[in-house]
Design an enzyme around this catalytic site. Sequence first.
Site, PDB file in Angstrom:
ATOM      1  N   ASP A  33       0.848  -1.197   0.000  1.00  0.00           N
ATOM      2  CA  ASP A  33       0.000   0.000   0.000  1.00  0.00           C
ATOM      3  C   ASP A  33       0.886   1.250   0.000  1.00  0.00           C
ATOM      4  OD1 ASP A  33      -3.243   0.476   1.103  1.00  0.00           O
ATOM      5  OD2 ASP A  33      -1.857   2.175   0.996  1.00  0.00           O
ATOM      6  N   ASP A  59       4.123   1.906  -4.202  1.00  0.00           N
ATOM      7  CA  ASP A  59       3.131   2.419  -5.155  1.00  0.00           C
ATOM      8  C   ASP A  59       2.937   1.364  -6.245  1.00  0.00           C
ATOM      9  OD1 ASP A  59       1.861   3.772  -7.232  1.00  0.00           O
ATOM     10  OD2 ASP A  59       2.995   5.621  -6.925  1.00  0.00           O
ATOM     11  N   THR A 125     -15.903  -2.481  -9.829  1.00  0.00           N
ATOM     12  CA  THR A 125     -17.082  -1.831  -9.272  1.00  0.00           C
ATOM     13  C   THR A 125     -18.264  -1.877 -10.236  1.00  0.00           C
ATOM     14  OG1 THR A 125     -17.929   0.367  -8.684  1.00  0.00           O
ATOM     15  CG2 THR A 125     -16.047   0.335 -10.132  1.00  0.00           C
ATOM     16  N   TYR A 153     -13.506   8.537 -12.314  1.00  0.00           N
ATOM     17  CA  TYR A 153     -13.260   7.347 -11.488  1.00  0.00           C
ATOM     18  C   TYR A 153     -13.752   6.092 -12.194  1.00  0.00           C
ATOM     19  CZ  TYR A 153     -14.335   3.665  -8.131  1.00  0.00           C
ATOM     20  OH  TYR A 153     -14.442   2.438  -7.519  1.00  0.00           O
ATOM     21  N   LYS A 157     -11.697   2.803 -13.763  1.00  0.00           N
ATOM     22  CA  LYS A 157     -11.919   1.411 -13.341  1.00  0.00           C
ATOM     23  C   LYS A 157     -12.298   0.541 -14.556  1.00  0.00           C
ATOM     24  CE  LYS A 157     -11.899  -0.099  -9.667  1.00  0.00           C
ATOM     25  NZ  LYS A 157     -10.793  -0.672  -8.825  1.00  0.00           N
ATOM     26  N   ASN A 182     -22.098  -0.712  -3.760  1.00  0.00           N
ATOM     27  CA  ASN A 182     -21.582   0.110  -2.644  1.00  0.00           C
ATOM     28  C   ASN A 182     -21.421  -0.690  -1.362  1.00  0.00           C
ATOM     29  OD1 ASN A 182     -22.775   2.136  -4.538  1.00  0.00           O
ATOM     30  ND2 ASN A 182     -22.054   3.538  -2.955  1.00  0.00           N
ATOM     31  N   ASN A 183     -20.232  -0.621  -0.786  1.00  0.00           N
ATOM     32  CA  ASN A 183     -19.953  -1.278   0.501  1.00  0.00           C
ATOM     33  C   ASN A 183     -20.155  -0.312   1.656  1.00  0.00           C
ATOM     34  OD1 ASN A 183     -17.337  -3.744   0.054  1.00  0.00           O
ATOM     35  ND2 ASN A 183     -18.901  -3.140  -1.402  1.00  0.00           N
ATOM     36  N   ARG A 276     -23.905  16.382  -7.551  1.00  0.00           N
ATOM     37  CA  ARG A 276     -22.610  15.958  -8.123  1.00  0.00           C
ATOM     38  C   ARG A 276     -22.737  16.019  -9.652  1.00  0.00           C
ATOM     39  NH1 ARG A 276     -20.995   9.935  -6.404  1.00  0.00           N
ATOM     40  NH2 ARG A 276     -19.842  10.953  -4.733  1.00  0.00           N
ATOM     41  N   HIS A 279     -23.976  12.876 -11.905  1.00  0.00           N
ATOM     42  CA  HIS A 279     -24.375  11.958 -10.828  1.00  0.00           C
ATOM     43  C   HIS A 279     -25.163  10.745 -11.346  1.00  0.00           C
ATOM     44  CE1 HIS A 279     -25.966  11.946  -6.388  1.00  0.00           C
ATOM     45  NE2 HIS A 279     -25.361  10.817  -6.723  1.00  0.00           N
TER      46      HIS A 279
HETATM   47  P1  NAD Z   1     -10.061   3.219  -0.187  1.00  0.00           P
HETATM   48  O1  NAD Z   1      -9.937   4.534  -0.870  1.00  0.00           O
HETATM   49  O2  NAD Z   1     -10.636   3.140   1.183  1.00  0.00           O
HETATM   50  O3  NAD Z   1      -8.616   2.517  -0.125  1.00  0.00           O
HETATM   51  C1  NAD Z   1      -7.730   2.535  -1.191  1.00  0.00           C
HETATM   52  C2  NAD Z   1      -6.372   2.035  -0.692  1.00  0.00           C
HETATM   53  O4  NAD Z   1      -5.484   1.985  -1.822  1.00  0.00           O
HETATM   54  C3  NAD Z   1      -5.716   2.957   0.346  1.00  0.00           C
HETATM   55  O5  NAD Z   1      -5.154   2.194   1.385  1.00  0.00           O
HETATM   56  C4  NAD Z   1      -4.626   3.669  -0.442  1.00  0.00           C
HETATM   57  O6  NAD Z   1      -3.504   4.054   0.338  1.00  0.00           O
HETATM   58  C5  NAD Z   1      -4.249   2.597  -1.466  1.00  0.00           C
HETATM   59  N1  NAD Z   1      -3.640   3.164  -2.678  1.00  0.00           N
HETATM   60  C6  NAD Z   1      -4.104   4.185  -3.425  1.00  0.00           C
HETATM   61  N2  NAD Z   1      -3.264   4.423  -4.453  1.00  0.00           N
HETATM   62  C7  NAD Z   1      -2.261   3.506  -4.359  1.00  0.00           C
HETATM   63  C8  NAD Z   1      -1.119   3.224  -5.138  1.00  0.00           C
HETATM   64  N3  NAD Z   1      -0.814   3.961  -6.211  1.00  0.00           N
HETATM   65  N4  NAD Z   1      -0.314   2.205  -4.772  1.00  0.00           N
HETATM   66  C9  NAD Z   1      -0.605   1.459  -3.661  1.00  0.00           C
HETATM   67  N5  NAD Z   1      -1.661   1.694  -2.884  1.00  0.00           N
HETATM   68  C10 NAD Z   1      -2.498   2.705  -3.222  1.00  0.00           C
HETATM   69  O7  NAD Z   1     -10.865   2.295  -1.212  1.00  0.00           O
HETATM   70  P2  NAD Z   1     -11.968   1.169  -0.911  1.00  0.00           P
HETATM   71  O8  NAD Z   1     -13.288   1.814  -0.761  1.00  0.00           O
HETATM   72  O9  NAD Z   1     -11.465   0.246   0.123  1.00  0.00           O
HETATM   73  O10 NAD Z   1     -11.979   0.425  -2.327  1.00  0.00           O
HETATM   74  C11 NAD Z   1     -11.040  -0.610  -2.596  1.00  0.00           C
HETATM   75  C12 NAD Z   1     -11.265  -1.121  -4.017  1.00  0.00           C
HETATM   76  O11 NAD Z   1     -12.580  -1.604  -4.152  1.00  0.00           O
HETATM   77  C13 NAD Z   1     -11.094  -0.036  -5.092  1.00  0.00           C
HETATM   78  O12 NAD Z   1     -10.437  -0.626  -6.190  1.00  0.00           O
HETATM   79  C14 NAD Z   1     -12.515   0.346  -5.468  1.00  0.00           C
HETATM   80  O13 NAD Z   1     -12.585   0.763  -6.795  1.00  0.00           O
HETATM   81  C15 NAD Z   1     -13.231  -0.973  -5.252  1.00  0.00           C
HETATM   82  N6  NAD Z   1     -14.661  -0.888  -4.876  1.00  0.00           N
HETATM   83  C16 NAD Z   1     -15.040  -0.109  -3.813  1.00  0.00           C
HETATM   84  C17 NAD Z   1     -16.388  -0.095  -3.438  1.00  0.00           C
HETATM   85  C18 NAD Z   1     -16.861   0.731  -2.259  1.00  0.00           C
HETATM   86  O14 NAD Z   1     -18.066   0.814  -2.035  1.00  0.00           O
HETATM   87  N7  NAD Z   1     -15.997   1.333  -1.468  1.00  0.00           N
HETATM   88  C19 NAD Z   1     -17.329  -0.867  -4.144  1.00  0.00           C
HETATM   89  C20 NAD Z   1     -16.881  -1.646  -5.224  1.00  0.00           C
HETATM   90  C21 NAD Z   1     -15.551  -1.657  -5.579  1.00  0.00           C
HETATM   91  O1  DAU Z   2     -20.876   1.494  -6.403  1.00  0.00           O
HETATM   92  C1  DAU Z   2     -19.592   1.248  -5.946  1.00  0.00           C
HETATM   93  C2  DAU Z   2     -18.893   2.560  -5.660  1.00  0.00           C
HETATM   94  O2  DAU Z   2     -19.460   3.083  -4.463  1.00  0.00           O
HETATM   95  C3  DAU Z   2     -17.377   2.393  -5.520  1.00  0.00           C
HETATM   96  O3  DAU Z   2     -16.854   1.980  -6.753  1.00  0.00           O
HETATM   97  C4  DAU Z   2     -16.723   3.715  -5.073  1.00  0.00           C
HETATM   98  O4  DAU Z   2     -15.346   3.519  -4.845  1.00  0.00           O
HETATM   99  C5  DAU Z   2     -17.401   4.177  -3.799  1.00  0.00           C
HETATM  100  O5  DAU Z   2     -16.859   5.419  -3.387  1.00  0.00           O
HETATM  101  C6  DAU Z   2     -18.910   4.304  -3.998  1.00  0.00           C
HETATM  102  O6  DAU Z   2     -19.215   5.376  -4.930  1.00  0.00           O
HETATM  103  P1  DAU Z   2     -20.458   6.377  -4.675  1.00  0.00           P
HETATM  104  O7  DAU Z   2     -20.212   7.623  -5.430  1.00  0.00           O
HETATM  105  O8  DAU Z   2     -21.744   5.672  -4.878  1.00  0.00           O
HETATM  106  O9  DAU Z   2     -20.260   6.601  -3.074  1.00  0.00           O
HETATM  107  P2  DAU Z   2     -20.377   7.909  -2.167  1.00  0.00           P
HETATM  108  O10 DAU Z   2     -20.338   7.444  -0.739  1.00  0.00           O
HETATM  109  O11 DAU Z   2     -19.414   8.969  -2.569  1.00  0.00           O
HETATM  110  O12 DAU Z   2     -21.839   8.436  -2.479  1.00  0.00           O
HETATM  111  C7  DAU Z   2     -22.982   7.612  -2.287  1.00  0.00           C
HETATM  112  C8  DAU Z   2     -24.195   8.397  -2.745  1.00  0.00           C
HETATM  113  O13 DAU Z   2     -24.404   9.485  -1.813  1.00  0.00           O
HETATM  114  C9  DAU Z   2     -24.037   9.047  -4.107  1.00  0.00           C
HETATM  115  O14 DAU Z   2     -25.277   9.011  -4.770  1.00  0.00           O
HETATM  116  C10 DAU Z   2     -23.654  10.489  -3.795  1.00  0.00           C
HETATM  117  C11 DAU Z   2     -24.353  10.743  -2.476  1.00  0.00           C
HETATM  118  N1  DAU Z   2     -23.664  11.674  -1.558  1.00  0.00           N
HETATM  119  C12 DAU Z   2     -22.356  11.446  -1.272  1.00  0.00           C
HETATM  120  C13 DAU Z   2     -21.671  12.278  -0.409  1.00  0.00           C
HETATM  121  C14 DAU Z   2     -20.200  12.037  -0.098  1.00  0.00           C
HETATM  122  C15 DAU Z   2     -24.364  12.718  -0.970  1.00  0.00           C
HETATM  123  O15 DAU Z   2     -25.566  12.909  -1.211  1.00  0.00           O
HETATM  124  N2  DAU Z   2     -23.692  13.544  -0.101  1.00  0.00           N
HETATM  125  C16 DAU Z   2     -22.373  13.384   0.199  1.00  0.00           C
HETATM  126  O16 DAU Z   2     -21.807  14.202   0.964  1.00  0.00           O
END
Ligand code: NAD
Ligand code: DAU
Length: 339
Positions: A33, A59, A125, A153, A157, A182-183, A276, A279
Amino acid sequence: MNIIVTGGAGFIGSNFIFYLLSHHPEDRVICLDKLTYAGNLETLAPVMEDPRFRFVRADIAEAEAVDRLFEEEKPDIVVNFAAESHVDRSITDPCIFVRTNVMGTQVLMESCRRHGVRRFHQVSTDEVYGDLPLDRPDLFFTEETPLHTSSPYSASKAGADLLVLAYARTFGLPVSITRCSNNYGPYHFPEKLIPLMISRALADQSLPVYGKGENVRDWLYVEDHCAAIDLVMRLGREGEVYNVGGHNERANIDVVRAILHELKKPESLITYVTDRPGHDRRYAIDPTKIHNELGWLPQTTFEDGIRRTIRWYLDNRPWWEHILAGEYRDYYEKMYANR
Ligand code: NAD
Ligand code: DAU
């Protein structure tokens, strides 16, 4: 097996490392990381002394550093979570998204080819499919839905996904991809909707809802995602894509109201703000393939998961308060200065 987990200091990656170490005591886990703003070594503190675990700061887009690690560790499996993950940041500064998400993935796969890795798993994603209309609840993303991205973004991906499939077809690299919705859950960085709303509501601050709050997301508890990735990287068919989601669609405003209700805070905290750009309206996953082929089903309902998540943020205030105060950024220096 030796498993390299990239991005393991982030939200899902750290949950995945905990999952691996508790479900597969025979495996060794190496976390690679870069520790960007989203990476937090405090999260990994509970496993730092585990002999089956190693942390390496690097990286994924730096070919030499990546290859050196592969040479040392000879990984059987590489799981790529490392990414710039926040849609809003990709609108402000797309450049780093292309570098990390696209070029970083390609660098990792080159090392996988060179070192004969048994499986490269790409964590992708549902956003690569674009969005669905709000008035067509009958429509879902399947693995055959065309890629049709909206934000820098999601475009980065999707670019990575295409490269992964190209490496499979052209070079025979053994790959798999999961595309999840979304997680939410523990260790979620407080810039994302759910942890942002929890932390702000606890401080009686306004809750910024984009547009009218009508956009729909399909929420999955993070441990269910970890279980799905673990299954696919071990047993999923090579070269295949698997969608992951639990039919848990909610409008943003309903999620925010549920959080306020649990915390016994007033709805007057809700503030509607400018939407956004670009959006996405609705995400909705059809998880039939992973269920039929691998028997995966989510174990956590939204009602249970959101309660557990809120409880976690209440019980772990120092974790997110350090982030809000910026203190966590000194942690690596403190931990590693004398090593
Ligand atoms: P996050 O932003 O919480 O974590 C990303 C991690 O990657 C961080 O620890 C960061 O330091 C590391 N990182 C970033 N750039 C790097 C680089 N160049 N080299 C090495 N490490 C690096 O992200 P997350 O929410 O845990 O998501 C993880 C993965 O899952 C991502 O690929 C994202 O696209 C995917 N994903 C996320 C969600 C979601 O809801 N969060 C849903 C579906 C898929
Ligand atoms: O669907 C999977 C994706 O879910 C992942 O690939 C992304 O890494 C992850 O960040 C997430 O993307 P979203 O854009 O859906 O997540 P976010 O939490 O940023 O926003 C969720 C929804 O809430 C979206 O419709 C935007 C809205 N939102 C978000 C923020 C931060 C608001 O209304 N207000 C806010 O302040």
